[in-house]
Each structure stands twice: as structure tokens, then as C-alpha cells.
Scaffold this motif. Sequence first.
Motif, PDB file in Angstrom:
ATOM      1  N   ALA B 597       8.101   1.119 -13.490  1.00 18.82           N
ATOM      2  CA  ALA B 597       7.379   2.227 -14.126  1.00 18.82           C
ATOM      3  C   ALA B 597       5.966   2.302 -13.542  1.00 18.82           C
ATOM      4  N   ALA B 598       5.328   1.136 -13.416  1.00 20.53           N
ATOM      5  CA  ALA B 598       3.972   1.093 -12.856  1.00 20.53           C
ATOM      6  C   ALA B 598       3.977   1.617 -11.424  1.00 20.53           C
ATOM      7  N   THR B 600       6.155   3.630  -9.897  1.00 18.37           N
ATOM      8  CA  THR B 600       6.399   5.076  -9.781  1.00 18.37           C
ATOM      9  C   THR B 600       5.201   5.874 -10.265  1.00 18.37           C
ATOM     10  N   ASN B 601       4.515   5.340 -11.289  1.00 16.74           N
ATOM     11  CA  ASN B 601       3.296   5.999 -11.752  1.00 16.74           C
ATOM     12  C   ASN B 601       2.266   6.124 -10.644  1.00 16.74           C
ATOM     13  N   ILE B 602       2.009   4.993 -10.016  1.00 12.91           N
ATOM     14  CA  ILE B 602       1.018   4.969  -8.935  1.00 12.91           C
ATOM     15  C   ILE B 602       1.419   5.937  -7.826  1.00 12.91           C
ATOM     16  N   SER B 604       3.378   8.534  -7.888  1.00 14.77           N
ATOM     17  CA  SER B 604       3.301   9.956  -8.257  1.00 14.77           C
ATOM     18  C   SER B 604       1.864  10.432  -8.126  1.00 14.77           C
ATOM     19  N   MET B 605       0.968   9.566  -8.593  1.00 12.03           N
ATOM     20  CA  MET B 605      -0.434   9.946  -8.510  1.00 12.03           C
ATOM     21  C   MET B 605      -0.874  10.136  -7.058  1.00 12.03           C
ATOM     22  N   SER B 608       0.541  13.290  -5.292  1.00 14.50           N
ATOM     23  CA  SER B 608       0.384  14.647  -5.851  1.00 14.50           C
ATOM     24  C   SER B 608      -0.349  15.521  -4.846  1.00 14.50           C
TER      25      SER B 608
END
Lengths: 614, 614
Positions: B597-598, B600-602, B604-605, B608
Motif C-alpha cells: 500500500a505504501a 503504490t501510494n508513493i 501514484s504520487m 501523477s
Amino acid sequence: MDSDFGVPRELSHLQKLRSQYQPELPPCLQGKSVRVEFSDATASTDPSGAHTISRSFPHTYGQPLAHFLRASAKVPDAQIISEHPAVRVGVVFCGRQSPGGHNVIWGLHNALKTHNTSSTLLGFLGGSEGLFAQKTLEITDEILATYKNQGGYDLLGRTKDQIRTTEQVTAALSTCKALKLDSLVIIGGVTSNTDAAQLAETFAEAKCPTKVVGVPVTLNGDLKNQFVEANVGFDTICKVNSQLISNVCTDALSAEKYYYFIRLMGRKASHVALECTLQSHPNMVILGEEVAAEKLTLFDLTKQLCDAVQTRAEQDKYHGVILLPEGLIESIPEVYALLQEIHGLLREGHSVDNISSKLSPWASALFEFLPLFIRKQLLLHPESDDSAQLSQIETEKLLAHLVEEEMNKRLKEGTYKGKKFNAICHFFGYQARGSLPSKFDCDYAYVLGHIAYHVLAAGLNGYLATVTNLKNPLNKWRCGAAPITAMMTVKRYGSGPGGAFSGKPAVHPATVDLKGKSYELLTQNAAKFLLEDIYRNPGPLQFDGPGADAKAVTLCVEDQDYMGRIKELEVYLDKVRTIVKPGCSQDVLKAALSAMAAVTNILSMVSSPANSGV
Amino acid sequence: MDSDFGVPRELSHLQKLRSQYQPELPPCLQGKSVRVEFSDATASTDPSGAHTISRSFPHTYGQPLAHFLRASAKVPDAQIISEHPAVRVGVVFCGRQSPGGHNVIWGLHNALKTHNTSSTLLGFLGGSEGLFAQKTLEITDEILATYKNQGGYDLLGRTKDQIRTTEQVTAALSTCKALKLDSLVIIGGVTSNTDAAQLAETFAEAKCPTKVVGVPVTLNGDLKNQFVEANVGFDTICKVNSQLISNVCTDALSAEKYYYFIRLMGRKASHVALECTLQSHPNMVILGEEVAAEKLTLFDLTKQLCDAVQTRAEQDKYHGVILLPEGLIESIPEVYALLQEIHGLLREGHSVDNISSKLSPWASALFEFLPLFIRKQLLLHPESDDSAQLSQIETEKLLAHLVEEEMNKRLKEGTYKGKKFNAICHFFGYQARGSLPSKFDCDYAYVLGHIAYHVLAAGLNGYLATVTNLKNPLNKWRCGAAPITAMMTVKRYGSGPGGAFSGKPAVHPATVDLKGKSYELLTQNAAKFLLEDIYRNPGPLQFDGPGADAKAVTLCVEDQDYMGRIKELEVYLDKVRTIVKPGCSQDVLKAALSAMAAVTNILSMVSSPANSGV
């Protein structure tokens, strides 16, 4: 800035490896002792000028040739030099930088230190200006470390290239006295070595003990005569230029739409252009010597080029590569005459802006016919040797422009039916001049440096260090020295009896010999070069593997070795003496007399002024 | 003339030996069978353009990356290609010739014949014109004999460099159908490979079975992206240019009186100029990318150069070497705007003679300010890619002229007290473009030729052959292929909401990355280069011994290997899957979920659009 001279510097991987390359010495220069043999006194090659030269150089004219031999060589009259007192030597770069110059200094330094570790070598900083101002750098092994086998003149730099006016000669004399120099070594081409001869004479006259030695280093390759086969730098320059010319040829053949006009640095004589042509086989070369001999006008040249373009177009070829020597413009009769008028007016102090109005009618007509950019370049002040600023006059652009105009005219008139003519112009010189020197130039320069020392050790003044038999491997090279005055000629200007006026004796640039073997090789192949695109790519300069030991085509073809032949002749003369010594039979003596009478007859005829062709 | 193509020719000694050099193949391409592994489908690097690209290329967008592996490689999903039916392949040179092009053809021919001796390779004569006109030459070993490892494109020649109009594409399609080609290999740069992608799409749409494969060959080095590390020809060009630049540096340092302004062929991007700077350490380089980023005007550039000249003069240095990219002129904002106006007027059919009167007031003012020779050059018709005729615009002369004027002005005003500024200008390109290719380019091109065959054998269409990890030895090179559409971006013109207008998707020339490591290396050294004259001479291109295996500085510094990292990532993902397979403990699963999760979060950011910086 002077503090920058001689500083160690970062070298690339290849430069580092090159700096570790150690040239060999021919057998005659190996070991601690060298034998010097002297030939008969030399004469000038210009019999009609001999008197003038001997009057101008009373102390240094008519000295003998010197040959350096192995200490063990069995030559009865030779003198063995085995004492080597500590000496002080100065060395100066004169004139255009030429690849290999640094190795002359290295060779000289190595010879000095090998024979006496207390000897001193001083390099003059910034060329002849440094000589006049007594600015020196003591050459050491540490200083040489990053300059061995490297290009350029940046170890010492160079500025003006003449030592000629009374002030300059006096300054040089003061420097040599003040620094207590036993010898001054001048590294340069025709102009600098003429100056060296003058300096030697002045020093002898002034009883200054400094001996002047010249070393033939010039990329132009025009310090060529019976004693000098080649100049340091010429080999490298021709190889680098040939690499670039070949690349352009490949390019022309790939794109098939451009004519490349390439002008090659090398002053007025066409040695560089001829050698590069023989190495890379471009479509055409215009030699200044041909133009001068056939008195070709700009119009003739344009027509010749256009006819070539048209012939190629008929074979559906719209590309090509054409070489020109740097100073072609001075070989074109009417342009030369125009230049003479311009230079005359400049010397009279006329300003550039109103020169065109002062020209004679015909010169003015030619001037106005020329495109603007060339007009500007023709108006530049002449150089110190009275020639035009050849590097600045873009003859390649002028010819490309004239050919384009003429082809467009033919296209309009319908006499030419091909595609539009497109030219791209180049001047190759600066990008070759600073190159890493070829192995040949490294070796040649290093050996010449050694010889410069032996000339001094033999006590000779006004000599040029020479190596002959260069086309053969280094262990066959013949080392010697020749008086510079023996290379001089006297030019005559004007015409008509009594109206002629003699110039000062000087070493003049040798021109391409239109009866020589190299030129013959060119004429034999010219038609094929023009039409068949048999471009040849010698490739980039190699230091290892294939190509690294290649020598100049002209050097190998010309087969000069004058010095070798002089020695061979002496052997014959000695043999005759040995066979026909007192006590021999009357018949042998009679045969000898009759044979020698015939020989001397023939030789007198061949060497009479009418045949000299100077 | 066509009859001249492919004829055997006389080679120099070095050329002959080069023609016998046999490049090796990386392990993955050795042997009769090759494994192909496909990654996930590719996206465009330009997320905002992805939609436009996918609409323009419905058949060829979104295809996966291909990796070629050894037949023995243990990769579960890879497909082994061991059947090799006889195929017919056409190959064409497009655009500017680049050293190494011939080796692509040799590699391709060798791969074809190794896998099936009945396969046929047809070369199109005279570039794309030959493709349209179905003029071919069957490539054989005999024909290749004197072209292996040689420069130029003269085996087949080249003419126009585009395959873009409907007529051109239709003609290419007819040729491929008529000759029953299984594959068409296009050798060229950004423009030609954009054309290749378009052709692939059109062929797929038309159900033509010919697969189109591109090969990255361009001396500009500007076909660079995450899939392509280097272009064939760039290495050679930079080495030959660096040799010449270094020679000029040595020359500058020896004569100490000239500033050399050298413009380097390589179109608008400054890759060649940057690489040559890192190889030879001239005093300055002006990168087009810097000028564009800082919006420097002609006035700014002149001031920057004059300040540099003045600072050096304060250290008593009156020489220097300054590099410019070929297309610098288009990076100078006000000149670019002027060019746009001129090209607009030319397109509207205005004649060259009265364009100056039609310009807007500010453009007219700039135009009148410029020297006459540049005005003429700016008026030339734009090229097929809408850029100016960059090779013909002598920016080096313009800048030298402006600097000279400004230095004279400062001299008059007394703000500059040094010697007169003297410049000599050069344009290096033609003399490097036809060079014998470096060992790197020989190897790289030969391997790409082999890959082009395997792309066809894998049945792929619209791909570019790629090799990554090039900075390492050849046995570590990674071979693959990437869809050309994944390299495309869409340029937006105009500004303001709604006012923007999108261009066609295309592979655009990569510019020098001002945040990249190569540029960082330059900026770290710029001050030293400017003032300390730490010129470095890499020497002439060597084929044997030291220097022969040197690689481009930028290639080694940049450390791209995107393809290698993509593969590495896949290994990680597989490992996670293996560790966390059903049956693992609840704790392991929880840890995996929280960690992923961490991640994929990073990601995605980071990815972008706000961060994409396109």
C-alpha cells in the motif's frame, strides 16, 4: 601567462600512452662517440647566384657537408668526437606550429644529457619574442614528461616568426652572449632557416661563439632540396587531412548531391595538396604549380572545373571532391598581379577604403568582377614575407561561386542539362596542425634533435640538421648536416638586359616538381580519379597496428637520398684512385684518362647554367 | 549511377584490415534459437498524450516490450523461436548518413543467412526514393565484402529522408506487396522512425503482412529515451570531432592569438556538443537547451561571451575554443520567433526578396540588425521537418561577429584594455560523418542488425531494435525491442485554456537533460574549462591498442539501462508473489499489504501528471 608554459597537464588515456613511446636512434647516433665525416665544400644549387651568396655569407658559405657515422665505422678521414664538455644550448620555435616540434626539443635534451649531464638546455618562451627578451625556461625531464610525442608548440609557445631586422638580430646576439650559449637551435621552415643562416653569419662576423643550427620543421613540406627530403609535421598533417578528405569523399558518395571544395593549409606550394590527393584519391586537385606553369586564368580554371562537373553529370554523378592548395590565389597570374598592385598601394600608405580607386584600369576591372567577400580578403595587409594573407583568402569559395554562376548560365542556355550544382566549402588546416604527431614525425623529430646536438659538438655553424633515406626503416636512416647557404638561391625580378634586379639570397619554398615522380603518379591517375570515384580512405592516424608505420606516398615515390648518392659517388672516386695509383699499367692509366675525360665532359654539359633551369 | 551501388572498391591498408574485423554477438543472440520474453504492455511516457497516440495507432499502440534471451535461459513464460522459415526482407537508409549504417545491413544479412540460407535481403537503392520506385540490390556476402565496418551509406546511397505523404506511404506499401517482403527495416533517426511507426500502422490496417522494424542510427544522438541509450554513429562522430577540437585547442594554445568558434553538426539538440566538451575540455560550450531554458537573447549570449573573453584577457590569455551545437540559432527565443515569421511568409508564397518588408515591426528590427550573410541564410526555405536549414546558418560567424563588435566597443570605451579579439570559425560535420566507424559503432550496429531479424522472427510490427547496458562489455549487453509508439509524445502549441492545439504524435528529438548527470559533470567543470585551459586530446580514433575501446563519456555517466531495471522490478514482483502465496501466515500477508500500500501510494504520487514534467 608565461607561468603557464611547461606546466604538467592532464593527458587523455591515449596521450599518456603516447607520452611513454620512446623513439629509437639510428645506429650512427647510438653510443657515446660519433664519427663525423666531411665531404667537399658545398656549392649553391643556383650557380648563377653563387657569387652573390658567397659575398653575402663570407664566413658561412662553402662549408662542407657533414655525415655522422658510427664510431666503429671504417672511414679514414673521419673525426671521432668523444669529448663532450658541458654546453649551454638555447632552442626556439619559429613560425607556424607543426606536429612533432616538441620531439626535436626532447631529442636535443636527451642528446645533451646523455653526453654530459651538466649541459643545459634553455627553451625561449613565446618564440622569437622570447629570444629577444631573454625569456627562458630550463628544459628538464620533468617538464618534458607530458609533452613527449604530443602535438602543438605549447611547451614554449611561439609568436612572431622572424629574426631579420637589425634590432631583432642585435637582440638575438645580446641574448646569446648574455646567456653564454654555445649553440642556438632554431626550429622552423624556409623563412626561419634563412634567418638562421643570417644569424650564423652575423655571429661569426661578430666573433660570437654561439653556433646556430636549424631544424626543418614545417607542415608545408616546402623546405625541400637535395639535402632535405622531408619536414617534421608534413607526414602528420597529410595523414590527418587525408582522413578528413576521405570522410568527405565517403559523404559525397553517400549523399550524392554536393561538390566539396577543400582548401588545404600549406602556403603557396602544393605539397600538402599533392600528398593528400595520392593518399585519398579525390576527384580533382588544382596544383598552384600547374596553374603557374600553364598561366591559367580564373576564367580557365572555372571552365576546367565546369567541364569536369558537366562530364560527371553526363554519367549521372552530381557529387565530387576538389582539393586546392592554401595559396592557389597567388599562382593565378592576373590575381597575383592584382595583389602586387594592392600591396604596393598599401605599402605607400593608402587606406584600404580608397585602394580600389587607385588601381590600374585592368586591375580595377578584375577587382570589380570579384565577389565582395574576396575583395575584402585581397585588401588585407601582406605578411612579413610579402605574401598575401593566404590563410584568410577563401579561394575555395571564390571558385565554387564562379563555377555555380557558370553552371547556372549553361543550364539557362541549355548547354548543360543536369541537376543544379551545389557546393560546400572547407578550409582544413587548424584542425590538423595541433594533432598528435604520427610515429614517423615523432621519430624523425627526435632524431633531428639528436643531430642538432652533434652539429654543435662538431663545432659547425649555420648548418641544418638532416636525415636522408627516410623512406627506409629507421635503422637505415642517414644522419648529417648541410650548410644552409648551400640551399639558397637568388631570385631575379623584372626582365630585359640590365633591367633585372636581384633579390637577397634566401632559402625559397620548393614547389612541386612537375617533372617529378609524384606528379607523374598523379597525372597517370587523374582521369580515373575524376570519373571513377575510386576514393580511398587511409583512415584516422593510427599509433598501433595496421597503418601506424605508413609513410607519405610522395616520400616513398620520390626516392631522393641525395646525400646517400653523394657518398656513393665518393666511394667510386676513391676506387678509381685505388685502382689507378702510381705503379699501375700505362693501359689502365690511358683507359682511366679517356673514361674520366668523357665523364667530366658530360657533367660539364649537364651542369652548365643553360641547363640549370632555375 | 545506380550501377555504381554495391560495387567492390579499392580499400586502403587500414580499410582492408577493418573489413576483416568480425564483431561478436552477445550471448543471447548466439546459437540457432533465441527466447523472446514479453513484458507488460507499454504506455507512452507522455500520459496526457496517451489517448491521442492510441487513437492514431489503434493497431500498434500498447504492445509489450520484447527481451531476447539465451535459448537456455530459465524464464517460464518466454517463447522459444526455433523455426526459421525463409523470409524476404527489405532494408533502406533514411536521412543523414551516420557511421556504422553498413554494419546494420551486414548484421541483418548475417542473421538471415544463419537462420535460413534461403532467406533474401534486398537493399533499396538511393534511400526512400528507391523504396518508392522498387529499385533494389540483393545483398550478398560478396557485395558486403568491401563495406563491412566502413563508413558512409554508399553501399545503397540515400536521397530524401521522409516516408510521410499519402503518395509516399502508398508507394512503400505497393513495393512491400510487390516484392512480397516479410519485413521492412528502416535505418534512421527520430523522423525516420516516426515514419516507420506510421508505416507499421498503415500496413497493419491494410492487412499487409510486411512487418516494419526501425533501427536507431543517427549521428545526432537525439533518438534517446527510456528504451534507447545510444544511436549508431554518435560515438564515431563525437570521437572524430573531439580529435579535431582538441587539435584546435592545442593550436590555440600554441599560437595564443585566436578564439576558435566551432559549430558541430547534430541538429538542434546539443548531445554532440556536450559529449565533445566532456571529451576534449574546450573553454566553453553553449548548449541550446541552456539558452532555451534561460531564454537567453542574442544580446545575452554576446555579453556572456565577451565577459568570458575579458576575464581571460585579465589573465593575459587571448585565445580560446568555444563550441556551439548546429541548431543553436533555433534555441535563441527572438531568432526562433523571427524564423517562424519568415517560414510562415515563405509558406504563404511570398518571394524571398520582399519578405523583409512583410515582417512585423519587431521582427523587422531584429532582421535589419543582423549582418547580411546571416539574413540570407535565415531566408532559406525550411526543411521537411519544418526546422530551418540548420547546417546552412552560420551561427558561429554571427556570434564571432557580434563578440568582435562588442569587444571593439569596450576597447574604445576603455572598459576593456586587452589585445584585439580575433576569431576563426569552423563548422565540423561533413568531415566526421563519413569516418570509418569506431569499434563501438561497428559492434552496436552489427548487433542491432541481428536484433532486427529476431524482431521479425518474433512476428513484431512497429518496433525499434534496442540494446541496453551499452556502457558495459558486449557480453553484458541486453537485447530487445520496444514499440515505437511508446516513444512518442504529443506536442501542444499555443497557450491559454482551449486555445492549445495538439500536434501529431511523433518521436521527438530528445534534448540534453539539464537535470541529468552529464550536464552536472559539465557544470562542475565549466569554470575550470573556461579559465585553466585544461584541454584534453583523446587523439585520433584508434582501432587497435589504447583508446580503441573507449566509450562515450555521456553514455558511461548517464547509467540508463531502463530495460534492465524493468526486468529487475519484475523479479521483485515475482518474489513477493512467491513469498506471499496462499497458505502464508496472516502476519506475512498483513505486512505485505501494508508495505505494498505504501509503495503504490508513493508511486501514484510520483507519477501523477503534475510531476511528469513533460
